[in-house]
Each structure stands twice: as C-alpha cells, then as structure tokens.
Design an enzyme around this catalytic site. Structure first.
Site, PDB file in Angstrom:
ATOM      1  N   SER A 196      80.633 -15.726  25.782  1.00 48.75           N
ATOM      2  CA  SER A 196      79.741 -14.841  25.030  1.00 48.75           C
ATOM      3  C   SER A 196      80.487 -14.319  23.814  1.00 48.75           C
ATOM      4  CB  SER A 196      79.354 -13.655  25.920  1.00 48.75           C
ATOM      5  OG  SER A 196      78.896 -12.556  25.156  1.00 48.75           O
TER       6      SER A 196
ATOM      7  N   TYR B 180      80.078  -6.427  31.457  1.00 51.39           N
ATOM      8  CA  TYR B 180      79.767  -7.771  30.942  1.00 51.39           C
ATOM      9  C   TYR B 180      80.881  -8.244  30.013  1.00 51.39           C
ATOM     10  CZ  TYR B 180      76.860 -11.374  28.656  1.00 51.39           C
ATOM     11  OH  TYR B 180      76.350 -12.550  28.152  1.00 51.39           O
TER      12      TYR B 180
HETATM   13  P1  NAP Z   1      68.777 -15.655  32.046  1.00 51.57           P
HETATM   14  O1  NAP Z   1      67.593 -16.174  31.344  1.00 51.57           O
HETATM   15  O2  NAP Z   1      68.752 -14.307  32.671  1.00 51.57           O
HETATM   16  O3  NAP Z   1      69.257 -16.738  33.138  1.00 51.57           O
HETATM   17  C1  NAP Z   1      70.277 -16.403  34.010  1.00 51.57           C
HETATM   18  C2  NAP Z   1      70.168 -17.360  35.167  1.00 51.57           C
HETATM   19  O4  NAP Z   1      71.206 -17.086  36.077  1.00 51.57           O
HETATM   20  C3  NAP Z   1      68.837 -17.228  35.883  1.00 51.57           C
HETATM   21  O5  NAP Z   1      68.268 -18.522  35.967  1.00 51.57           O
HETATM   22  C4  NAP Z   1      69.206 -16.734  37.274  1.00 51.57           C
HETATM   23  O6  NAP Z   1      68.459 -17.421  38.230  1.00 51.57           O
HETATM   24  C5  NAP Z   1      70.671 -17.174  37.398  1.00 51.57           C
HETATM   25  N1  NAP Z   1      71.469 -16.321  38.299  1.00 51.57           N
HETATM   26  C6  NAP Z   1      71.715 -14.996  38.167  1.00 51.57           C
HETATM   27  N2  NAP Z   1      72.486 -14.578  39.193  1.00 51.57           N
HETATM   28  C7  NAP Z   1      72.716 -15.660  39.989  1.00 51.57           C
HETATM   29  C8  NAP Z   1      73.450 -15.875  41.192  1.00 51.57           C
HETATM   30  N3  NAP Z   1      74.105 -14.863  41.809  1.00 51.57           N
HETATM   31  N4  NAP Z   1      73.473 -17.120  41.719  1.00 51.57           N
HETATM   32  C9  NAP Z   1      72.808 -18.135  41.122  1.00 51.57           C
HETATM   33  N5  NAP Z   1      72.096 -18.010  39.967  1.00 51.57           N
HETATM   34  C10 NAP Z   1      72.064 -16.774  39.424  1.00 51.57           C
HETATM   35  O7  NAP Z   1      70.012 -15.596  31.051  1.00 51.57           O
HETATM   36  P2  NAP Z   1      70.432 -16.465  29.792  1.00 51.57           P
HETATM   37  O8  NAP Z   1      70.253 -15.636  28.573  1.00 51.57           O
HETATM   38  O9  NAP Z   1      69.846 -17.825  29.861  1.00 51.57           O
HETATM   39  O10 NAP Z   1      72.009 -16.530  30.076  1.00 51.57           O
HETATM   40  C11 NAP Z   1      72.614 -17.650  30.675  1.00 51.57           C
HETATM   41  C12 NAP Z   1      74.106 -17.475  30.471  1.00 51.57           C
HETATM   42  O11 NAP Z   1      74.387 -17.351  29.074  1.00 51.57           O
HETATM   43  C13 NAP Z   1      74.664 -16.211  31.117  1.00 51.57           C
HETATM   44  O12 NAP Z   1      75.960 -16.465  31.612  1.00 51.57           O
HETATM   45  C14 NAP Z   1      74.746 -15.225  29.938  1.00 51.57           C
HETATM   46  O13 NAP Z   1      75.733 -14.236  30.165  1.00 51.57           O
HETATM   47  C15 NAP Z   1      75.147 -16.155  28.837  1.00 51.57           C
HETATM   48  N6  NAP Z   1      74.869 -15.696  27.476  1.00 51.57           N
HETATM   49  C16 NAP Z   1      73.603 -15.358  27.110  1.00 51.57           C
HETATM   50  C17 NAP Z   1      73.387 -14.985  25.767  1.00 51.57           C
HETATM   51  C18 NAP Z   1      72.030 -14.599  25.260  1.00 51.57           C
HETATM   52  O14 NAP Z   1      71.976 -14.043  24.143  1.00 51.57           O
HETATM   53  N7  NAP Z   1      70.964 -14.851  25.991  1.00 51.57           N
HETATM   54  C19 NAP Z   1      74.436 -14.981  24.868  1.00 51.57           C
HETATM   55  C20 NAP Z   1      75.720 -15.301  25.314  1.00 51.57           C
HETATM   56  C21 NAP Z   1      75.921 -15.670  26.625  1.00 51.57           C
HETATM   57  P3  NAP Z   1      67.535 -16.678  39.326  1.00 51.57           P
HETATM   58  O15 NAP Z   1      67.154 -15.348  38.783  1.00 51.57           O
HETATM   59  O16 NAP Z   1      66.389 -17.613  39.478  1.00 51.57           O
HETATM   60  O17 NAP Z   1      68.400 -16.586  40.521  1.00 51.57           O
HETATM   61  C1  GCO Z   2      73.853  -7.545  24.649  1.00 47.93           C
HETATM   62  C2  GCO Z   2      73.446  -8.984  24.772  1.00 47.93           C
HETATM   63  C3  GCO Z   2      74.663  -9.868  24.553  1.00 47.93           C
HETATM   64  C4  GCO Z   2      74.242 -11.298  24.661  1.00 47.93           C
HETATM   65  C5  GCO Z   2      75.386 -12.225  24.471  1.00 47.93           C
HETATM   66  C6  GCO Z   2      75.971 -12.166  23.107  1.00 47.93           C
HETATM   67  O1  GCO Z   2      73.292  -6.712  25.373  1.00 47.93           O
HETATM   68  O2  GCO Z   2      74.711  -7.271  23.793  1.00 47.93           O
HETATM   69  O3  GCO Z   2      72.855  -9.240  26.025  1.00 47.93           O
HETATM   70  O4  GCO Z   2      75.645  -9.560  25.467  1.00 47.93           O
HETATM   71  O5  GCO Z   2      73.715 -11.562  25.928  1.00 47.93           O
HETATM   72  O6  GCO Z   2      76.334 -12.119  25.477  1.00 47.93           O
HETATM   73  O7  GCO Z   2      76.880 -13.242  22.969  1.00 47.93           O
END
Ligand code: NAP
Ligand code: GCO
Length: 265
Positions: A146, A159
């Site tokens: 992230s 986080y």
């Molecule tokens: P999301 O839509 O909330 O998806 C997260 C997924 O993780 C869901 O499918 C959930 O599945 C699964 N999950 C959560 N806890 C779990 C557990 N204990 N065991 C198995 N599965 C689990 O989030 P996203 O935005 O796509 O994020 C995906 C990844 O990218 C995360 O690591 C997040 O930190 C990272 N990320 C996101 C962003 C952003 O801006 N969105 C930016 C940087 C990094 P269920 O609820 O169906 O179990």
């Molecule tokens: C927040 C956001 C971020 C994104 C991502 C950025 O609350 O600041 O959720 O943490 O998820 O990780 O790279």
C-alpha cells in the site's frame, strides 16, 4: 525478446481474498494470461457471487472458503489446491482489512485484528506455499502492500504498521528464498475505487464529492482514483517469467501520487 515470457500457461495461481475488488481483477488477469486460478475468502455469499462473476468473464476460478489468519485452514487450503489443480506456482497475498480509528480510540484487539489479516496471514500463506515452490524449482509471491507501506495518515495506524511490515516481509522472503528461484515482490496500489475505499468517496448530503475524494484527486498526477483493472498488468508481469530477475521490489501503481507534492489549492 520472447513475448511468451509474459504468459502464465500451465501455472497454478492462488489469490487470497479475491471475491471482489483488487484481488478479483488480479485473479481474472492471471487467468486471462493462462493460469489456472484458485481464490479464497470467508463469506459464502460473496464466494458464490464471485464464482458467477468469474464465469461471466469465461474464467473457471476455483473458490475455497478459508480464513487466512487461521494456520490450520491455510495449510488445508494449500493441500486441497495442490490436489485439485497442482502445486502452487504463484501466490498473491491480497486479502486485507482496514480499520479507520484514531489511535488513542483504537482497542488493542482492533489493532491486532488488522495486523493478523494484513501481516501475519501473508506470513502464514507464504510459509505454506514456499516448500512446494522449492520442490518445483521456481515460485512467485506477490504481496499487496500500500502507499501506507511508505506514508502514514490519521486513523490508519494499524493498517500502516501492517503494510510497512509487509514491505519488509517481502524483502525478507526475497533474501531468504531467492536462491531457490523464488521471486517475492510487492504491489503498492495508490487509492483504488473498491468496497474498501467506498466510505472515502461517498457523496455528501448536499451532493458534493467527499472532501477526501477531492483531496486524493488533487494529490494524484493522474487526477483520478485508480481502478482495480489498473493493477492487472503489473500483477501479470510480476507473476510471469518476464520478471525473473526482479526480487524484493515494491511496484507502486499509484498514478504518481507518491512522486507528487500535490496541486496548490
Ligand atoms: P476489499 O474489496 O475489501 O477486498 C478485501 C478482500 O479480502 C475481500 O474479498 C474479503 O473477502 C477478503 N478478506 C478479508 N479478510 C479475510 C480473511 N481473514 N480471510 C480471507 N479473506 C479475507 O479490498 P480491496 O480494496 O480490494 O483490497 C485488497 C487488498 O489491496 C488489501 O490488502 C488492501 O489492503 C490492499 N489495498 C487496497 C487499496 C485501495 O485503495 N482499495 C490500496 C492499496 C492497497 P470476504 O469478505 O468475502 O471474506
Ligand atoms: C485509507 C485508504 C488507503 C488505501 C490504500 C492506499 O484509508 O487511507 O484505505 O489506506 O486503502 O492502502 O494505498
């Protein structure tokens, strides 16, 4: 150069938490590049919907209910995938949660929950797949880090600590297993439009854009939120033979936000 180096035919990929969001698009891209794809999550209804969504894309993704924080379930998941599809060549540690709570108001248990899913679980998953990769003579591990692997911000202490730790776990797996032809890299998404960030983009009661939405767009040279599809190409690259000499690297896919001081208000 042989462009087949970007193909994944004959490979078995596991993407954790790929029932929606970033994980779903990464898993779909790996399948479209030729891999047999497995994914896990914890919610049966979301699992069902995801399998239908993969099917609609012509993808026969295999879904497994597994809580990545539970070591027994993780070991059983990997063993079952090896029976169903074969030894795992590519692991994407994508499953993750966030709790946006000011640190002084955050309970220790809440902090631990985030660390458990976002940092301890990638350790458990990597531990479970590396022995098979060593036997096979190759492997790819991609940890979804992230911008918070580099930066802090109010209310995301757990986080940021987890994602900072995940950056260093990525480098340590590279250090410890690079000699077995295992490449462990990270992808650092910027701000991506998924369910996880939906609260930061919600329209205000007067119909105006959320202040955080406006802030992020002003801070991003691309002047937009990322889409999960923006992560597909970088993931295929890091999962493929085209990146066999890339190791311990965090590839930021953030529209340039980490390079930019932000537009003058
Ligand atoms: P999301 O839509 O909330 O998806 C997260 C997924 O993780 C869901 O499918 C959930 O599945 C699964 N999950 C959560 N806890 C779990 C557990 N204990 N065991 C198995 N599965 C689990 O989030 P996203 O935005 O796509 O994020 C995906 C990844 O990218 C995360 O690591 C997040 O930190 C990272 N990320 C996101 C962003 C952003 O801006 N969105 C930016 C940087 C990094 P269920 O609820 O169906 O179990
Ligand atoms: C927040 C956001 C971020 C994104 C991502 C950025 O609350 O600041 O959720 O943490 O998820 O990780 O790279």
């Amino acid at each position: 150069m042989d462009m087949n180096a970007f193909r994944l035919d004959g490979k078995v990929a596991l993407v954790t938490g790929a029932s929606a969001g970033i994980g779903f698009e990464i898993a779909a891209a790996l399948a479209e590049a030729g891999a047999k794809v497995a994914f896990n999550n914890t919610n049966p209804k979301k699992m069902e919907a995801a399998i239908a969504a993969y099917k609609a894309r012509g993808i026969d993704a295999k879904g497994y209910l597994c809580n990545v924080t539970d070591e027994e379930q993780v070991q059983a998941l990997v063993a079952q995938i090896e029976k169903d599809l074969g030894v795992i060549d590519i692991l994407v540690n994508n499953a993750g949660i966030i709790k946006r709570i000011p640190m002084l108001e955050m309970k220790a248990e809440e902090f631990r929950q985030v660390i458990d899913v976002d940092l301890n679980a990638p350790f458990l998953m990597a531990k479970a797949v590396i022995p098979g990769m060593i036997k096979k003579g190759h492997g790819k591990i991609i940890n979804i880090c992230s911008m918070m692997s580099e930066l802090g911000r109010e209310t995301v202490s757990a986080y940021a600590a987890a994602k900072g730790g995940l950056k260093m776990l990525t480098r340590n797996i590279c250090a410890e297993y690079g000699e077995y032809n295992i490449q462990c890299n990270g992808i650092g998404p910027g701000y991506i439009a998924t369910p996880q960030t939906a609260p930061l983009r919600e329209r205000q009661s007067d119909g105006s854009r959320h202040p955080f939405d406006q802030f992020i767009v002003a801070k991003t040279p691309a002047a937009r939120w990322g889409e999960p599809e923006d992560l597909a190409g970088p993931a295929v690259f890091l999962a493929s033979d085209a990146s066999n000499f890339v190791n311990g690297h965090i590839l930021y896919v953030d529209g340039g936000i980490l390079a930019y001081i932000g537009k003058q208000p």
